[in-house]
Enzyme design. Structure first.
Site, PDB file in Angstrom:
ATOM      1  N   HIS A  78       0.826  -1.202   0.000  1.00  0.00           N
ATOM      2  CA  HIS A  78       0.000   0.000   0.000  1.00  0.00           C
ATOM      3  C   HIS A  78       0.866   1.260   0.000  1.00  0.00           C
ATOM      4  O   HIS A  78       0.556   2.250  -0.670  1.00  0.00           O
ATOM      5  CB  HIS A  78      -0.923  -0.018   1.216  1.00  0.00           C
ATOM      6  CG  HIS A  78      -1.667   1.249   1.431  1.00  0.00           C
ATOM      7  ND1 HIS A  78      -1.482   2.039   2.534  1.00  0.00           N
ATOM      8  CD2 HIS A  78      -2.604   1.883   0.667  1.00  0.00           C
ATOM      9  CE1 HIS A  78      -2.274   3.098   2.452  1.00  0.00           C
ATOM     10  NE2 HIS A  78      -2.955   3.028   1.337  1.00  0.00           N
ATOM     11  N   GLU A  81       1.985   1.916  -3.419  1.00  0.00           N
ATOM     12  CA  GLU A  81       0.907   2.493  -4.234  1.00  0.00           C
ATOM     13  C   GLU A  81       0.957   4.015  -4.155  1.00  0.00           C
ATOM     14  O   GLU A  81       0.838   4.714  -5.164  1.00  0.00           O
ATOM     15  CB  GLU A  81      -0.436   1.977  -3.752  1.00  0.00           C
ATOM     16  CG  GLU A  81      -1.639   2.644  -4.415  1.00  0.00           C
ATOM     17  CD  GLU A  81      -2.851   2.690  -3.510  1.00  0.00           C
ATOM     18  OE1 GLU A  81      -3.503   3.754  -3.465  1.00  0.00           O
ATOM     19  OE2 GLU A  81      -3.144   1.693  -2.836  1.00  0.00           O
ATOM     20  N   HIS A  82       1.147   4.545  -2.958  1.00  0.00           N
ATOM     21  CA  HIS A  82       1.259   5.998  -2.769  1.00  0.00           C
ATOM     22  C   HIS A  82       2.485   6.557  -3.487  1.00  0.00           C
ATOM     23  O   HIS A  82       2.417   7.605  -4.144  1.00  0.00           O
ATOM     24  CB  HIS A  82       1.355   6.323  -1.276  1.00  0.00           C
ATOM     25  CG  HIS A  82       0.049   6.319  -0.563  1.00  0.00           C
ATOM     26  ND1 HIS A  82      -0.472   7.427   0.054  1.00  0.00           N
ATOM     27  CD2 HIS A  82      -0.861   5.330  -0.366  1.00  0.00           C
ATOM     28  CE1 HIS A  82      -1.645   7.130   0.604  1.00  0.00           C
ATOM     29  NE2 HIS A  82      -1.888   5.857   0.376  1.00  0.00           N
TER      30      HIS A  82
END
Length: 454
Positions: A78, A81-82
């Site tokens: 995650h 992803e950023h």
């Protein structure tokens, strides 16, 4: 940007209709045939033509999710992803967002246990530009310690606001950690706070170099496009990227036999209505024997899939004791998955009464099965749902992307409605009896403080 665990919980009740939608493509004269091909560097491309509106959804799916993370590095999928929205050697940070906004489009990304996806919805004329942006950030990100620190602070705050301050989210994490004894699905997609705090540039670059390659990605384009156009643009952009090293098979720890009933209870002053959730480990479409996953899908629809389901009709409509009651099956997972029932009382009704009534309906199906009328009407609801799902272009892209990223193929999607139609009443009864054993379930209770200990 979102992490997929939350997205899944918000859309689980509609997963079946999303899965089925593309099967209607051949019935619409304005749509073309779904096309699937490989670029020379191993990137798979799926094109789903839909010419009803001059828009196109462009999605890149990476076969990497939180369940693939190294031990002690929870949240890195995650987190990355950023980081994909940061500067590259070609584009400044935020340039993609500004380019999409300038033409009235939308873009975002999400992370799941099994995949990470990036998507844009734009006019067809901008498709080549979007491919250029995605191809660029696949390999050309520039990450320094300042960028890492800033974005790490962002995900830490995201955890505080979305999980730590939300009693239901906290309980969901604890249920997952209890349901799964060995499988990495027990670890939250966003990560554990103490591990997220230690994520660094070395972790990020190792993750990037290993997984963000064309041969570990699927490109899905759905909308007002033709396959020949997509192929030419894909070869011009993604096709220029060198193939990465072949990755080993995605073999994860195997879940042991479930042989106990476990409970998790959270009391919180912010909770006004008590509720419960009961889950079982069951096969997914990727791990099930022939017909089992389809039977579990039909079972979830009959038992608690909507306002025509047994639970809704009995507990909400007839008895009037439940504010909500339902069931869902999340079949699109790489490994085994979960089957869930839930409920909350209405008025003076007790939570224990709702739970007992739900369990009674499960036992009734496991013992007596379902009627032919129930079976056929549940299948009809699936078919009708396809029509509505077709109205959302992004649904089509999600169907193919999630299926291909979890071990399936285009044919699996296209043949799914026919497989659902073949499910028998005996199969539904069999999976209910085999998998929904209350002695092997994990139940979570969310209670107001006044009900602690009751």
């Amino acid at each position: 940007m979102t992490f997929q665990a939350e997205w899944l919980r918000e859309t689980l009740l509609g997963l079946a209709l999303v899965m089925a939608a593309p099967a209607l493509a051949d019935n619409n004269p304005d749509d073309g045939v779904v096309t699937d091909f490989l670029l020379d560097n191993g990137m798979e491309v799926v094109v789903v033509p839909d010419h009803r509106a001059p828009i196109v959804t462009h999605m890149v799916w990476y076969k990497i999710g939180s369940a693939d993370e190294p031990p002690g590095k929870s949240g890195i999928a995650h987190f990355f992803e950023h980081l994909m929205f940061k500067a590259t050697s070609t584009h400044a940070a935020g340039e993609l967002d500004r380019a999409v906004a300038a033409i009235g489009g939308s873009d975002n990304a999400f992370t799941s246990y099994d995949y990470t996806a990036f998507h844009e919805t734009v006019v067809p004329q901008a498709l080549g530009e979007m491919m250029g942006f995605e191809a660029d950030r696949m390999r050309n990100l520039i990450l320094n310690d300042d960028v890492i620190k800033t974005e790490r602070d962002v995900i830490l705050e995201e955890r505080r606001s979305r999980i730590d301050s939300n009693p239901q989210a906290v309980l969901d994490e604890e249920i997952d950690a209890t349901l799964w004894q060995n499988q990495p699905y027990r670890i939250p997609v966003i990560g554990w706070m103490q591990e997220m705090e230690k994520l660094n540039r070395t972790d990020a670059m190792a993750f990037y170099n290993k997984y963000y390659t064309p041969n570990n990605a699927v490109l899905v384009v759905a909308g007002d496009v033709e396959p020949e156009t997509v192929k030419a643009l894909a070869e011009k952009t993604f096709g220029k990227i060198a193939r990465g090293p072949d990755l080993p098979p995605r073999i994860r720890p195997v879940e042991p036999e479930q042989n106990t009933r476990r409970t998790v209870t959270l009391t919180d002053g912010r909770v006004s209505v008590p509720s419960f959730t009961t889950q079982w480990v069951v096969p997914s479409y990727h791990t099930a024997k022939s017909g089992e996953a389809e039977a579990l899908d039909v079972l979830s629809e009959i038992l608690g899939g909507g306002n025509r389901s047994r639970l809704y009709q009995e507990l909400v409509v007839r008895q009037g004791i439940a504010a909500e009651a339902g069931a869902f099956f999340q079949g699109t997972m790489l490994d085994d998955t979960n089957f869930t029932v839930y409920g909350a009382p209405r008025g003076d009704a007790k939570l224990a009464d709702i739970e007992a009534a739900v369990e009674a309906e499960i036992a009734r199906i496991a013992k007596d099965g379902v009627t032919s009328d129930e079976l056929e009407k549940s299948k009809d609801r699936f078919v009708r749902s396809m029509i509505f799902a077709r109205d959302k272009q992004e649904d089509m892209a999600n169907i193919y992307g999630s299926t291909l990223a979890t071990g399936g193929n285009v044919q699996d999607v296209q043949q799914w409605p026919d497989r659902i139609r073949k499910v028998t009443a005996d199969q539904v009864k069999e999976v209910a009896a085999r998998y929904l054993n209350l002695d092997h379930a994990t139940t979570g209770y969310l209670l107001p403080e006044t009900q602690a200990g009751n």
